[in-house]
Design a protein around this motif. Structure first.
Motif, PDB file in Angstrom:
ATOM      1  N   GLY A  58       0.791  -1.229   0.000  1.00 38.00           N
ATOM      2  CA  GLY A  58       0.000   0.000   0.000  1.00 38.00           C
ATOM      3  C   GLY A  58       0.819   1.273   0.000  1.00 38.00           C
ATOM      4  O   GLY A  58       0.302   2.340   0.353  1.00 38.00           O
ATOM      5  N   TYR A 192       2.453  -5.145   5.622  1.00 40.53           N
ATOM      6  CA  TYR A 192       1.099  -5.540   5.258  1.00 40.53           C
ATOM      7  C   TYR A 192       0.201  -5.380   6.478  1.00 40.53           C
ATOM      8  O   TYR A 192       0.617  -5.653   7.600  1.00 40.53           O
ATOM      9  N   GLU A 194      -2.958  -6.739   8.677  1.00 35.15           N
ATOM     10  CA  GLU A 194      -3.449  -8.096   8.877  1.00 35.15           C
ATOM     11  C   GLU A 194      -4.458  -8.136  10.015  1.00 35.15           C
ATOM     12  O   GLU A 194      -4.761  -7.101  10.630  1.00 35.15           O
ATOM     13  N   LEU A 198      -7.194  -5.878   8.559  1.00 37.47           N
ATOM     14  CA  LEU A 198      -7.408  -6.330   7.191  1.00 37.47           C
ATOM     15  C   LEU A 198      -8.886  -6.661   6.963  1.00 37.47           C
ATOM     16  O   LEU A 198      -9.445  -6.353   5.902  1.00 37.47           O
ATOM     17  N   THR A 221      -5.190 -15.504   2.973  1.00 41.78           N
ATOM     18  CA  THR A 221      -4.174 -14.452   3.085  1.00 41.78           C
ATOM     19  C   THR A 221      -3.291 -14.672   4.305  1.00 41.78           C
ATOM     20  O   THR A 221      -2.070 -14.506   4.236  1.00 41.78           O
ATOM     21  N   SER A 239       0.203 -10.093  -1.128  1.00 42.01           N
ATOM     22  CA  SER A 239       0.026  -8.646  -1.244  1.00 42.01           C
ATOM     23  C   SER A 239      -1.438  -8.237  -1.160  1.00 42.01           C
ATOM     24  O   SER A 239      -2.348  -8.984  -1.536  1.00 42.01           O
ATOM     25  N   ILE A 240      -1.656  -7.031  -0.664  1.00 45.44           N
ATOM     26  CA  ILE A 240      -3.001  -6.460  -0.607  1.00 45.44           C
ATOM     27  C   ILE A 240      -3.538  -6.259  -2.023  1.00 45.44           C
ATOM     28  O   ILE A 240      -4.735  -6.424  -2.280  1.00 45.44           O
ATOM     29  N   LEU A 243      -5.028  -9.398  -3.202  1.00 45.85           N
ATOM     30  CA  LEU A 243      -6.267  -9.641  -2.450  1.00 45.85           C
ATOM     31  C   LEU A 243      -7.426  -8.869  -3.072  1.00 45.85           C
ATOM     32  O   LEU A 243      -8.529  -9.409  -3.243  1.00 45.85           O
TER      33      LEU A 243
END
Length: 286
Positions: A58, A192, A194, A198, A221, A239-240, A243
């Protein structure tokens, strides 16, 4: 000691409280209660910002959010080994004016950002050749200026000018930043997000996502992150960005196919592809 004006003081002293991790306007969600606040303070104080983290964490979205928060347009540079001074500063070209040829200088993103007080975002700055980046040294330290080698113009940065750079450390094609350049930045690690953070992000972006799909995506994930931390998968597998690709596709096709196109087929290592696909299959009922 560097002085900051009243507006900067207000920005630097924001009280974020318990809602600090809520999604900011611009789309980034901070993984901690203080990370985004600290980055904004550093940028307010005129510090060049270096964002370090894995692909898809991000970093670009964070830069866009800062642009929105500060109300400043953002000039972007996508760095590669082919990046040269012209790509940064601009180039000369011949134009026709009043029936005759005239040489004009077309300003590049660095010059425009410095003059207009925009934010300058340099993505994957460690992809550039070492000999290209020293031209930026003067605008990244207390001088905040540079001499354009193509025009001879001495450019002093607008008071609101700011620099944000991002790197993916240890990736193929990247090189360590030299100490002279790295020392000019205030550095932040961007992990990331989480867990509950997330989940909140996923639901906020996809409010109509069904419970089963949400649970599967979050569980997959989480396991992908564990495998990446163990060195069995590349970081990109968790990775986001991937996702979101999977979530977008899942509204229009079965989740297993969404994972195939949104994640598995993007991977280049055959063994990693097989490992990820087997993992995904264990969480999805066809």
């Amino acid at each position: 000691m560097e002085r900051i004006n009243k507006t900067q003081q207000e920005r630097a002293s924001r009280n974020y409280g318990e809602d600090a991790t809520l999604i900011r306007e611009g789309g980034y969600r901070s993984p901690s209660s203080y990370l985004m606040q600290d980055i904004e303070i550093a940028l307010t104080l005129g510090k060049p910002i270096l964002l370090k983290g894995p692909a898809g964490a991000g970093k670009t979205k964070l830069a866009e959010t800062l642009s929105h928060t500060f109300g400043q347009p953002m000039q972007s540079i996508n760095t590669s080994v082919d990046l040269d001074a012209e790509a940064l500063l601009g180039f000369k070209t011949i134009v026709q004016k009043e029936g005759r040829a005239v040489i004009e200088f077309v300003e590049g993103p660095v010059v425009q950002a410095m003059k207009k007080g925009h934010l300058l975002y340099i993505d994957e700055i460690n992809m550039a050749k070492a000999e290209t980046l020293p031209i930026l040294h003067g605008l990244l330290d207390y001088r905040r200026m540079l001499t354009n080698p193509f025009t001879g113009e001495v450019i002093k940065a607008h008071p609101h000018f700011g620099v944000i750079a991002a790197i993916n450390e240890g990736y193929m094609g990247t090189t360590p930043l030299n100490e002279a350049l790295k020392d000019r930045f205030v550095s932040f690690s961007i992990p990331y997000i989480e867990g509950k953070e997330l989940e909140h992000l996923l639901v906020s972006i996809y409010p109509s996502i069904d419970e089963s799909t949400k649970t599967s995506i979050l569980s997959i994930t989480k396991e992908l992150r564990i495998l990446a931390e163990q060195g069995r998968l590349a970081d990109e597998a968790a990775s986001i960005r991937s996702l979101f690709d999977v979530a977008d596709l899942s509204f229009h096709m079965p989740l297993l196919r969404a994972y195939r196109y949104g994640l598995v087929e993007k991977m280049s290592d055959t063994q990693e592809k097989e490992l990820v696909y087997e993992l995904v299959q264990t969480w999805i009922e066809e």
